[in-house]
Each structure stands twice: as C-alpha cells, then as structure tokens.
Design a protein around this motif. Structure first.
Motif, mmCIF file in Angstrom:
data_model
loop_
_atom_site.group_PDB
_atom_site.id
_atom_site.type_symbol
_atom_site.label_atom_id
_atom_site.label_comp_id
_atom_site.label_asym_id
_atom_site.label_seq_id
_atom_site.Cartn_x
_atom_site.Cartn_y
_atom_site.Cartn_z
ATOM 1 N N GLY A 60 0.834 -1.210 0.000
ATOM 2 C CA GLY A 60 0.000 0.000 0.000
ATOM 3 C C GLY A 60 0.862 1.250 0.000
ATOM 4 N N GLN B 106 0.537 5.706 -1.778
ATOM 5 C CA GLN B 106 0.034 6.976 -1.235
ATOM 6 C C GLN B 106 -0.060 6.876 0.289
ATOM 7 N N GLN C 286 -1.667 0.636 -7.686
ATOM 8 C CA GLN C 286 -1.690 1.879 -8.467
ATOM 9 C C GLN C 286 -0.337 2.147 -9.127
ATOM 10 N N ASP D 276 -2.073 -7.133 -6.731
ATOM 11 C CA ASP D 276 -3.195 -7.167 -5.792
ATOM 12 C C ASP D 276 -2.796 -8.144 -4.697
ATOM 13 N N THR E 69 -4.292 -9.566 -2.481
ATOM 14 C CA THR E 69 -5.222 -10.652 -2.120
ATOM 15 C C THR E 69 -5.032 -11.874 -3.025
ATOM 16 N N ASN F 213 1.027 -2.661 5.319
ATOM 17 C CA ASN F 213 0.327 -1.377 5.492
ATOM 18 C C ASN F 213 -0.963 -1.263 4.685
ATOM 19 N N GLY G 96 -4.508 -1.212 3.197
ATOM 20 C CA GLY G 96 -5.786 -1.442 3.859
ATOM 21 C C GLY G 96 -6.897 -0.701 3.144
ATOM 22 N N ILE G 97 -8.113 -1.200 3.317
ATOM 23 C CA ILE G 97 -9.278 -0.530 2.726
ATOM 24 C C ILE G 97 -10.405 -0.450 3.756
ATOM 25 N N ALA H 85 -0.489 -2.990 10.188
ATOM 26 C CA ALA H 85 -1.325 -1.794 10.359
ATOM 27 C C ALA H 85 -2.618 -2.163 11.077
ATOM 28 N N SER I 65 -5.483 -0.099 13.919
ATOM 29 C CA SER I 65 -6.203 1.177 13.891
ATOM 30 C C SER I 65 -6.895 1.377 15.243
ATOM 31 N N TYR J 213 -14.173 -3.586 9.127
ATOM 32 C CA TYR J 213 -12.859 -2.950 9.316
ATOM 33 C C TYR J 213 -12.352 -3.154 10.751
ATOM 34 N N LYS K 78 -8.976 -5.050 11.993
ATOM 35 C CA LYS K 78 -7.911 -4.340 12.713
ATOM 36 C C LYS K 78 -7.691 -4.907 14.119
ATOM 37 N N THR L 110 -5.706 10.005 10.379
ATOM 38 C CA THR L 110 -4.486 10.487 9.742
ATOM 39 C C THR L 110 -4.854 11.117 8.398
ATOM 40 N N PRO M 8 -5.460 10.104 1.773
ATOM 41 C CA PRO M 8 -6.639 9.978 0.905
ATOM 42 C C PRO M 8 -7.757 9.150 1.535
HETATM 43 N N1 LIG Z 1 -5.689 7.155 7.444
HETATM 44 C C1 LIG Z 1 -6.138 6.830 8.654
HETATM 45 O O1 LIG Z 1 -6.778 7.647 9.344
HETATM 46 C C2 LIG Z 1 -5.861 5.476 9.236
HETATM 47 C C3 LIG Z 1 -6.183 5.259 10.569
HETATM 48 C C4 LIG Z 1 -5.939 4.018 11.128
HETATM 49 C C5 LIG Z 1 -5.372 3.009 10.373
HETATM 50 N N2 LIG Z 1 -5.072 3.240 9.070
HETATM 51 C C6 LIG Z 1 -4.502 2.121 8.315
HETATM 52 O O2 LIG Z 1 -3.246 2.488 7.785
HETATM 53 C C7 LIG Z 1 -3.055 1.868 6.510
HETATM 54 C C8 LIG Z 1 -2.766 2.921 5.447
HETATM 55 O O3 LIG Z 1 -3.838 3.844 5.435
HETATM 56 P P1 LIG Z 1 -3.875 5.111 4.461
HETATM 57 O O4 LIG Z 1 -4.766 6.090 5.092
HETATM 58 O O5 LIG Z 1 -2.508 5.509 4.069
HETATM 59 O O6 LIG Z 1 -4.667 4.467 3.232
HETATM 60 P P2 LIG Z 1 -4.776 4.920 1.698
HETATM 61 O O7 LIG Z 1 -6.120 4.516 1.224
HETATM 62 O O8 LIG Z 1 -4.347 6.329 1.518
HETATM 63 O O9 LIG Z 1 -3.673 3.973 1.007
HETATM 64 C C9 LIG Z 1 -3.819 2.585 0.997
HETATM 65 C C10 LIG Z 1 -3.056 2.021 -0.179
HETATM 66 O O10 LIG Z 1 -3.270 0.585 -0.197
HETATM 67 C C11 LIG Z 1 -3.428 0.189 -1.545
HETATM 68 N N3 LIG Z 1 -4.199 -1.058 -1.626
HETATM 69 C C12 LIG Z 1 -5.464 -1.255 -1.195
HETATM 70 N N4 LIG Z 1 -5.857 -2.505 -1.497
HETATM 71 C C13 LIG Z 1 -4.806 -3.104 -2.110
HETATM 72 C C14 LIG Z 1 -4.616 -4.400 -2.668
HETATM 73 N N5 LIG Z 1 -5.577 -5.337 -2.667
HETATM 74 N N6 LIG Z 1 -3.415 -4.695 -3.219
HETATM 75 C C15 LIG Z 1 -2.432 -3.758 -3.254
HETATM 76 N N7 LIG Z 1 -2.570 -2.514 -2.741
HETATM 77 C C16 LIG Z 1 -3.750 -2.194 -2.180
HETATM 78 C C17 LIG Z 1 -4.180 1.344 -2.198
HETATM 79 O O11 LIG Z 1 -4.040 1.318 -3.608
HETATM 80 C C18 LIG Z 1 -3.547 2.552 -1.537
HETATM 81 O O12 LIG Z 1 -2.449 3.035 -2.279
HETATM 82 C C19 LIG Z 1 -4.333 1.053 6.237
HETATM 83 O O13 LIG Z 1 -4.139 -0.283 6.650
HETATM 84 C C20 LIG Z 1 -5.352 1.731 7.114
HETATM 85 O O14 LIG Z 1 -6.403 0.865 7.473
HETATM 86 C C21 LIG Z 1 -5.301 4.451 8.477
#
Ligand SMILES: NC(=O)c1ccc[n+]([C@@H]2O[C@H](COP(=O)([O-])OP(=O)(O)OC[C@H]3O[C@@H](n4cnc5c(N)ncnc54)[C@H](O)[C@@H]3O)[C@@H](O)[C@H]2O)c1
Length: 244
Positions: free
Chosen positions: A12, A15, A38, A59, A61, A86, A88-89, A136, A138, A150, A154, A183, A186
């Motif tokens: 991930g 971004q 991406q 991917d 998965t 890292n 996550g969706i 990762a 949360s 989710y 987590k 955080t 995007p």
């Molecule tokens: N942003 C927050 O507030 C927050 C809070 C707690 C936990 N997190 C966790 O931190 C991690 C990163 O979060 P973020 O905010 O940077 O997310 P983000 O959506 O900005 O980036 C996630 C990246 O993962 C990639 N991705 C998703 N599914 C994928 C797949 N099947 N194969 C390959 N790549 C894949 C996406 O393309 C994306 O670039 C995640 O696990 C999220 O759950 C984020």
C-alpha cells in the motif's frame, strides 16, 4: 541512519501512510520495495527515491501473485529484513446493511493478505535468523459504528501480531503493530468537513495525524532501537483512546 542497508517491503505504498513510510525508510538508509495496485503513483514515487526503491504492481489478495513476487524479491535481493503490512481498505456501513462483499473485501485485504504475505516471507526471515514484521492496526480495532468489517480486521491483525511474535521469536523475528488514529491521507480526506471537526474535537491533541508521524512509529519499530520490543501495539492517535 537507523535502517542502513536494510531491505524493506511496504504494501500500500503508492500513497498515504505507506508512501510516507517509504520516504522515511529511504531517508534512514533502507532499500524499499513498494507494492500497490496503483502503477502510476508507484512509478512516480520510485523515480523520486532514485536507486533506493523499486516497485511491484499487484493485488495483495492474490496468493499466486504474492508467491511470484516473493520469489522474485528473494532472487534479486537475497534477503528481506522488514515487511510493513500497510495496505488497507474500508467499506463502511451499519452491520444490518453490510453486504457479504463488503465484509469479505475488507477482511481479505486487511487481514488475509498480511497472513498470506507472512506465510510467503517468513521462511526467508527464519533462514536469516533475523527480521521485522510490522502490521497496520487502527483505533477502530476497539470498535466503531459502521465498521464491523474494518474493526474486526484491525482487531484480528492485533491477535495475529501477538501470535506471530510468539511463534517467530525463536528465529529472532520481531512482530509489532501500529494503531493510527485519524491520519490526513486519501483514506480520510473524503470525510466531510463537519464530521472532521467533530472528530478533531474528540482528539486530545486537537488535530489529525500527518502520515509522517505514523511513518516515524514504523521507523522506530523497524529499527534496532526497538530490538527488545515484540508483540506490541503502538497507538499513535493524539491521545484519542486515553481516558476510558
Ligand atoms: N488514514 C487513517 O486515518 C488510518 C487510521 C488508522 C489506520 N489506518 C490504516 O493504515 C493503513 C494505510 O492507510 P492510508 O490512510 O494511508 O490508506 P490509503 O487509502 O491512503 O492507502 C492505501 C493504499 O493501499 C493500496 N491497496 C489497497 N488494497 C490493495 C490491494 N488489494 N493490493 C495492493 N494494494 C492495495 C491502495 O491502492 C492505496 O495506495 C491502512 O491499513 C489503514 O487501514 C489508516
């Protein structure tokens, strides 16, 4: 430099927190292998990180794609020092409205993919008698309305973190999790301003985290500064989960 000559895989990484972690790891002397779906964003990031990074579009998965990826990395780099799970969706909705697809998609990316990747990578870390796995989690691991899928993923990753810490310690492989609060990435930038303000009001430090602040936690846990730390969850949440 805290990660000099370490080879790190970050999923991930195109971004958000993954990108910030890649930049920080390179600044600390590591070579980073970036994984994401991406391609354009990965290509752009790698061009900025020069000879200290490469990328794979996949991917996570897809088991076959993961196996092939790990074999290729093993051939090219001969070692893997750090894995950051890292990617996550989210696919939010109240439980009564949540589709089977929304449940499975989130569990597959957030929980099953790290499980599969660790199965693929751990044998190498075992042979090296050295390695760090970071996951990762949360603040949502404690429960959150509209996030049954989710939150379960987590909380599940915390359980796997602790299990792997026990299973892998004898091979000098440490396993920890980072649990970010809100955080500015995007993933949360789509939240409406009014909702954002209400959330910020609940955070003792009165702001969202910057991705670099989460990357700093990954950097600490990946480094030898944390060499006696395993099986832990580091909440980086501006104090959000304090006081209960
Ligand atoms: N942003 C927050 O507030 C927050 C809070 C707690 C936990 N997190 C966790 O931190 C991690 C990163 O979060 P973020 O905010 O940077 O997310 P983000 O959506 O900005 O980036 C996630 C990246 O993962 C990639 N991705 C998703 N599914 C994928 C797949 N099947 N194969 C390959 N790549 C894949 C996406 O393309 C994306 O670039 C995640 O696990 C999220 O759950 C984020």
């Amino acid at each position: 430099m805290r990660l000099k000559n370490k080879v790190a895989i970050i999923t991930g990484a195109a971004q958000g927190i993954g990108e910030a972690t890649a930049r920080r790891f390179v600044a600390e002397g590591a070579y980073v292998i970036l994984v994401d779906r991406q391609e354009e964003q990965l290509k752009n990031l790698v061009s900025q990180l020069n000879e200290f990074a490469s990328y794979y579009v996949l991917d996570i998965t897809n088991r076959d794609a993961l196996s092939k990826f790990v074999k290729d990395v093993a051939d090219k780099h001969k070692r893997i020092d750090i894995l950051v799970n890292n990617a996550g969706i989210t696919k939010d909705s109240l439980t009564v409205k949540m589709t089977d697809e929304a449940w499975s998609d989130v569990i597959n990316v957030n929980l099953k993919a790290p499980f599969m990747l660790v199965q693929e990578i751990f044998p190498m870390m075992k042979e090296q008698n050295n390695g760090v796995i970071l996951n990762a989690s949360s603040v949502s691991s404690l429960g959150n309305i509209g996030q049954a899928n989710y939150a379960a993923s987590k909380a599940g990753i915390i359980a796997m973190t602790k299990t792997w810490a026990l299973e892998f310690a004898r091979y000098n492989v440490r396993v920890n999790a980072v649990a970010p609060g809100f955080t500015a990435t995007p993933m949360v930038n789509t939240v409406p301003e009014k909702v954002k303000d209400a959330l910020i009001d609940k955070i003792p430090l009165k702001r969202f985290a910057e991705p670099e602040e989460i990357a700093a936690a990954y950097c600490y846990l990946a480094s030898d500064d944390a060499k006696y730390v395993t099986g832990q969850v580091l909440f980086v949440d501006g104090g959000l989960t304090c006081g209960f």
